[in-house]
Structure formats: C-alpha cells, structure tokens
Design a protein around this motif. Structure first.
Motif, PDB file in Angstrom:
ATOM      1  N   LYS A   1     -63.872  41.299 -63.971  1.00 35.72           N
ATOM      2  CA  LYS A   1     -62.988  40.868 -62.887  1.00 35.72           C
ATOM      3  C   LYS A   1     -61.747  40.130 -63.377  1.00 35.72           C
ATOM      4  O   LYS A   1     -61.059  39.491 -62.576  1.00 35.72           O
ATOM      5  N   ASN A   2     -61.452  40.189 -64.669  1.00 41.42           N
ATOM      6  CA  ASN A   2     -60.252  39.530 -65.171  1.00 41.42           C
ATOM      7  C   ASN A   2     -59.533  40.435 -66.157  1.00 41.42           C
ATOM      8  O   ASN A   2     -60.121  41.377 -66.699  1.00 41.42           O
ATOM      9  N   GLU A   3     -58.257  40.149 -66.387  1.00 41.04           N
ATOM     10  CA  GLU A   3     -57.506  40.866 -67.403  1.00 41.04           C
ATOM     11  C   GLU A   3     -58.071  40.499 -68.772  1.00 41.04           C
ATOM     12  O   GLU A   3     -58.282  39.331 -69.074  1.00 41.04           O
ATOM     13  N   MET A   4     -58.281  41.510 -69.599  1.00 41.99           N
ATOM     14  CA  MET A   4     -58.927  41.283 -70.884  1.00 41.99           C
ATOM     15  C   MET A   4     -57.889  41.105 -71.993  1.00 41.99           C
ATOM     16  O   MET A   4     -57.048  41.972 -72.222  1.00 41.99           O
ATOM     17  N   PHE A   5     -57.950  39.954 -72.664  1.00 39.11           N
ATOM     18  CA  PHE A   5     -57.123  39.716 -73.842  1.00 39.11           C
ATOM     19  C   PHE A   5     -57.842  38.700 -74.727  1.00 39.11           C
ATOM     20  O   PHE A   5     -58.748  37.987 -74.284  1.00 39.11           O
ATOM     21  N   ILE A   6     -57.453  38.658 -75.988  1.00 43.35           N
ATOM     22  CA  ILE A   6     -58.051  37.737 -76.942  1.00 43.35           C
ATOM     23  C   ILE A   6     -56.931  36.953 -77.617  1.00 43.35           C
ATOM     24  O   ILE A   6     -55.858  37.505 -77.926  1.00 43.35           O
ATOM     25  N   ASN A   7     -57.165  35.663 -77.782  1.00 37.87           N
ATOM     26  CA  ASN A   7     -56.250  34.819 -78.533  1.00 37.87           C
ATOM     27  C   ASN A   7     -56.754  34.723 -79.967  1.00 37.87           C
ATOM     28  O   ASN A   7     -57.847  34.206 -80.218  1.00 37.87           O
ATOM     29  N   LEU A   8     -55.967  35.245 -80.911  1.00 36.14           N
ATOM     30  CA  LEU A   8     -56.339  35.243 -82.329  1.00 36.14           C
ATOM     31  C   LEU A   8     -55.238  34.548 -83.107  1.00 36.14           C
ATOM     32  O   LEU A   8     -54.089  35.015 -83.136  1.00 36.14           O
ATOM     33  N   ASN A   9     -55.593  33.404 -83.697  1.00 35.91           N
ATOM     34  CA  ASN A   9     -54.617  32.634 -84.479  1.00 35.91           C
ATOM     35  C   ASN A   9     -53.359  32.352 -83.644  1.00 35.91           C
ATOM     36  O   ASN A   9     -52.227  32.496 -84.110  1.00 35.91           O
ATOM     37  N   ASN A  10     -53.591  31.995 -82.359  1.00 33.26           N
ATOM     38  CA  ASN A  10     -52.526  31.635 -81.409  1.00 33.26           C
ATOM     39  C   ASN A  10     -51.672  32.826 -80.954  1.00 33.26           C
ATOM     40  O   ASN A  10     -50.653  32.633 -80.286  1.00 33.26           O
ATOM     41  N   SER A  11     -52.057  34.038 -81.306  1.00 34.26           N
ATOM     42  CA  SER A  11     -51.380  35.226 -80.789  1.00 34.26           C
ATOM     43  C   SER A  11     -52.291  35.899 -79.757  1.00 34.26           C
ATOM     44  O   SER A  11     -53.519  35.863 -79.874  1.00 34.26           O
ATOM     45  N   LYS A  12     -51.659  36.518 -78.773  1.00 36.28           N
ATOM     46  CA  LYS A  12     -52.406  37.119 -77.661  1.00 36.28           C
ATOM     47  C   LYS A  12     -52.385  38.635 -77.789  1.00 36.28           C
ATOM     48  O   LYS A  12     -51.324  39.237 -77.949  1.00 36.28           O
ATOM     49  N   TYR A  13     -53.593  39.251 -77.687  1.00 34.42           N
ATOM     50  CA  TYR A  13     -53.717  40.706 -77.796  1.00 34.42           C
ATOM     51  C   TYR A  13     -54.513  41.235 -76.606  1.00 34.42           C
ATOM     52  O   TYR A  13     -55.585  40.695 -76.278  1.00 34.42           O
ATOM     53  N   THR A  14     -53.977  42.270 -75.964  1.00 34.43           N
ATOM     54  CA  THR A  14     -54.641  42.846 -74.797  1.00 34.43           C
ATOM     55  C   THR A  14     -55.592  43.965 -75.218  1.00 34.43           C
ATOM     56  O   THR A  14     -55.494  44.512 -76.314  1.00 34.43           O
ATOM     57  N   PHE A  15     -56.529  44.298 -74.309  1.00 33.46           N
ATOM     58  CA  PHE A  15     -57.534  45.325 -74.574  1.00 33.46           C
ATOM     59  C   PHE A  15     -57.309  46.539 -73.679  1.00 33.46           C
ATOM     60  O   PHE A  15     -56.822  46.417 -72.555  1.00 33.46           O
ATOM     61  N   GLU A  16     -57.718  47.675 -74.188  1.00 34.48           N
ATOM     62  CA  GLU A  16     -57.768  48.900 -73.404  1.00 34.48           C
ATOM     63  C   GLU A  16     -59.113  49.571 -73.651  1.00 34.48           C
ATOM     64  O   GLU A  16     -59.735  49.381 -74.707  1.00 34.48           O
ATOM     65  N   THR A  17     -59.532  50.368 -72.680  1.00 31.84           N
ATOM     66  CA  THR A  17     -60.791  51.098 -72.837  1.00 31.84           C
ATOM     67  C   THR A  17     -60.629  52.181 -73.896  1.00 31.84           C
ATOM     68  O   THR A  17     -59.645  52.918 -73.904  1.00 31.84           O
ATOM     69  N   ASN A  18     -61.609  52.256 -74.780  1.00 33.29           N
ATOM     70  CA  ASN A  18     -61.591  53.267 -75.839  1.00 33.29           C
ATOM     71  C   ASN A  18     -62.437  54.453 -75.396  1.00 33.29           C
ATOM     72  O   ASN A  18     -63.665  54.428 -75.487  1.00 33.29           O
ATOM     73  N   PHE A  19     -61.790  55.510 -74.915  1.00 31.56           N
ATOM     74  CA  PHE A  19     -62.520  56.674 -74.414  1.00 31.56           C
ATOM     75  C   PHE A  19     -63.037  57.564 -75.534  1.00 31.56           C
ATOM     76  O   PHE A  19     -63.754  58.510 -75.291  1.00 31.56           O
ATOM     77  N   ASN A  20     -62.643  57.275 -76.767  1.00 34.43           N
ATOM     78  CA  ASN A  20     -63.092  58.090 -77.889  1.00 34.43           C
ATOM     79  C   ASN A  20     -64.415  57.608 -78.466  1.00 34.43           C
ATOM     80  O   ASN A  20     -64.871  58.117 -79.475  1.00 34.43           O
ATOM     81  N   ASN A  21     -64.988  56.607 -77.812  1.00 33.23           N
ATOM     82  CA  ASN A  21     -66.231  56.050 -78.339  1.00 33.23           C
ATOM     83  C   ASN A  21     -67.365  57.061 -78.252  1.00 33.23           C
ATOM     84  O   ASN A  21     -67.645  57.607 -77.200  1.00 33.23           O
ATOM     85  N   THR A  22     -68.015  57.325 -79.360  1.00 37.43           N
ATOM     86  CA  THR A  22     -69.163  58.245 -79.384  1.00 37.43           C
ATOM     87  C   THR A  22     -70.431  57.545 -79.811  1.00 37.43           C
ATOM     88  O   THR A  22     -71.501  58.137 -79.864  1.00 37.43           O
TER      89      THR A  22
END
Length: 455
Positions: free
Chosen positions: A176-197
C-alpha cells in the motif's frame, strides 16, 4: 404344530420384553444404526467447512494474502571469461578466443533489523470470518564489502555501477505504499521484475541501478526502507542478515509463533489486548551462507513470524461437537435403559429410535443455525429444542413426571458439559476424561441394585 410355534413365538416375545440381555442387545444395535446418520452429519459439516474456506480465501484474496518478505538482496553483476581454442586449417595454426559473459552474485546484508506493527481485525461474510491486518514493516541494516575472491571472482571484474537491490514478497497485491530504498542517503525506486523465474511463490521487486559511490566497495553502506501491507493469516520474514533481529507488535490477542525460529521468552508478551515479541537469529543458527552465485536460493523453509489465529471457528466447534454424538446417544439410551430396568416400564424399540433421531437432529439444527448466528446462540437453540422434545416425549412413555424431569436435567447437564469441553483448548482432554470418569462412577453406583442374573 401351529400351537407349538405360537408358544415359541410368545416365549421369544416375552424374553425380548423381560430379558435385560435382550434389551441391552436392542439398545446397542440401535446405537450402531444411529451412527450412520451421524456420519452423514459429519460429512455435511466438512462440506460446509470447505465452503467456509472458499469464502475465507475469497476475502483474503480481495484484502491481501499472507505476507512473506525476503530481502533486501544486493544483486551484483560480474564478468566471467571463457577461452576457446580454434584451429585454422589454412594457416595451420591455433587461435585463442576469449568470450566474456555477465553473471550475478547475490549478497545478503551483514545486519538486518525489522520493526513490525500490525493493526488486526476480522472480516466477516455471513457467519464466515477471517483474520486480516494492515502492517507497517520498517527495515534497516547494512552491507559490507563482498568477499568474492574465495569464489574466484576478482574485484576488477565486478560491475559496481550495474548493481541493484532485490526484494521478494508473497503479497505484491497487498503493498500500500510507494516502494523505494534509502542506500547511503540515496533514494532508489523499485519496479516489478517480470523476468523472475525463480521461487514462483514469491514476486520480485528490483531497484534501479545504484550509484558506484553507494555500493559497499570498501566500506559498509547502510540502508532502510518501509513496506505497508494489507495481509491476512500470517507475517513472516527470512533471516538473511548475518545478524537478524525482528520485533512485532499487534492488537491481535491470539498469535501463534511459527517457522524455524521462536521469539525470545523474556521479551514475549501476550494479553487480551494484543502481543509483543522479539526475535534474534545469528548466521550460525541457519544453514545458508551470505553470498550466492547465479540464482537466489529458495529459503522459504527458514522463514519465521506470526500466524494470526482465529480461535476455534463455528464449523470446527460443530465438528468437535459431532464427535461427541456417539457419547450423547449412548448415555441417553443408557439412562432410558436403567429407568426401564429399575422401574419395569416397557419402552418399545421404535420409541428408542425416535429418541435417537431427535438427538441426531441436534447437530443438523446446530450447523444450520450457526451459519446465521454465533455458535453459542445456535447451541442454545438446538439444545433447548432437543431437550424439550425428548422430555415431553418421554413423559408420554414413562407415564409420570419424575423420570422425564430427570432425563431433561441429565440431557441439559450433558450438553452443558460438552459445550464446556468444546470451548477449552489446552484442558479439553483433561476435563473430558474427568467428566467421563464421574459419569462412569454414577452409572456403576446406580446399576449396583439391578439384578443382572434375572435376564
């Protein structure tokens, strides 16, 4: 000859009417016959229980299924080299060609701390209910420089500017929230990986490429991210940190701690208003390493967390109640048998059968009413109806008020005893065993005056 046959028939009829043995055989046979409709009722309860599960699955599917989080995992590309020797027929010489391929290493965090709060409630459809929650999960931790030299991977072959972060979850729909990670004070967003097998049970989220200066090339890099879920039934994580800690708090009063690791007893609190629990898992406690090549391993068997238990639901209670059907019929027939034997009142097999069918009807009433009301109301309505019916019917059989009142009181006590056992969890077997022992003692005491040799 005909007169002899009539005499033999009369003797057999008198034996059936007056013999204690014949009455015992008759009562026993009727009890066994009544087990057949009881088995049909058990099948009906199972059928309705499956229907309940279908409805619960539908509720959970719309709200959000169980939550399992596996991550964050550092996905690190690196170069591999394959040399191929080719013979040139024209020059009659050998040439060596080098092919470069990109493969991936998957690095787990050094430390992983998870803070979870779950606001729980029950959702109902008709009389079916499911435990659901909205959970807030906050993850913090750090990565240290991967030690890939032991796997014959050189530092200069690692492609740091193409690294990313992967998170796997069982409940992509419930986020229910926008997905992102803070790594070493930088912000990175996530996307669904449809290639996952890999691990088809889990959905995969992958971040954008991380900056080289945010990668743990020389020094530790910290991270944090949050996930808000609508979920149901359970919450679990996989302890991929070299040191993994988790704390969970919820207003749900009936947790069941599940998985490979249990919370610390010293910090665990369970009250009617909810629970709190803390876990700590060290790398020495689990059977997998911090670095993996080529694929993310399936580590679901190492997950741990909490199941949100709906204590004995209506159909479970009905099923447990039906298991005592043989006991109820047997003890009721025993009461009528003792009254018949001690008072010399004749009770016809058909009358026993009608009483037995009334006892069986209790369970059909219980199941049908409990689908539209709670179990206590259904039990009261079904119990009172059957007790009154048998009491009034026995008055017409026994020709006085004393014995029917005794039967009514006995049935009321018996149904009350069974209801108490059904509500108990940890002490059901103990209370049931003590109750049956007391019933046996009463029967032995009452039956001591019967002349068993006169039958």
């Amino acid at each position: 000859m005909e007169q002899q046959q009539k005499q033999n028939t009369n003797k057999f009829g008198n034996w059936v009417k007056t013999s204690i043995t014949a009455r015992m055989l008759m009562v026993g046979t009727l009890v066994m016959i009544l087990l057949l409709p009881l088995s049909y009722i058990s099948s009906l309860i199972n059928e309705r229980s499956f229907r309940q599960q279908d409805v619960v699955n539908e509720i959970n599917g719309k709200w959000g299924n169980n939550v399992l989080v596996y991550g964050p995992i550092l996905k690190l590309p690196y170069k591999t080299y394959t040399e191929t020797t080719i013979y040139n027929k024209e020059t009659k010489t050998y040439a060596t060609e080098t092919e470069t391929k990109i493969k991936y290493a998957y690095i787990f965090p050094e430390n992983l701390d998870t803070q979870i709060t779950a606001d729980s409630k029950t959702l109902k459809r008709g009389n079916f209910e499911s435990a659901v929650y909205t959970s807030s999960m906050n993850f913090t931790g750090n990565y240290i420089k991967p030690q890939l030299a032991s796997k014959d991977i050189k530092d200069e072959d690692i492609i740091w500017d193409k690294a990313s972060i992967i998170i796997k979850t069982s409940n992509l729909k419930g986020i229910k929230n926008e997905m992102f990670i803070n790594l070493n004070n930088s912000k990175y967003t996530f996307e669904t990986n449809f290639n996952n097998t890999q691990n088809t049970y889990l959905n995969e989220l992958e971040s954008s490429f991380i900056k080289k200066e945010d990668a743990p090339i020389d020094v530790s890099k910290s991270f944090n991210f949050s996930m808000t879920f609508n979920g149901s039934k359970l919450i679990q994580i996989i302890p991929i940190g070299k040191t993994t800690t988790m704390s969970m708090a919820s207003n749900w009063p009936d947790p069941s701690f599940i998985g490979s690791f249990l919370p610390d007893d010293e910090t665990k609190e369970i009250t009617k208003d909810g629970f709190k629990a803390n876990w700590k898992v060290l790398h020495i406690n689990r059977a997998f390493s911090q670095q993996h090549l080529n694929a993310i391993p399936n580590l679901s068997q190492f997950a741990f967390g909490t199941k949100f238990v709906v204590m004995v639901d209506e159909f479970q209670k009905s099923e447990r109640s039906a298991k005592y059907g043989f006991l109820v019929i047997g003890l009721t027939f025993l009461i009528f048998f003792l009254i018949q034997t001690m008072s010399k009142i004749n009770i016809h097999p058909f009358q026993y059968l009608m009483i037995g069918l009334a006892l069986v009807m209790f369970y059909t009433l219980l199941v049908s009413i409990s689908e539209h009301s709670n179990f206590l109301k259904a039990y009261l309505v079904a119990g009172i109806s059957v007790v009154l019916l048998i009491t009034l019917y026995s008055k017409s059989i026994l020709k006085n008020i004393k014995f029917p009142l005794f039967i009514g009181v006995s049935l009321t006590a018996l149904y009350t005893f069974i209801y108490v056992i059904i509500q108990l969890e940890n002490y059901a077997l103990l209370v049931g065993s003590i109750g049956l022992f007391l019933i046996l003692a009463i029967v032995m005491f009452v039956s001591r005056k019967i002349d068993w040799h006169n039958g």
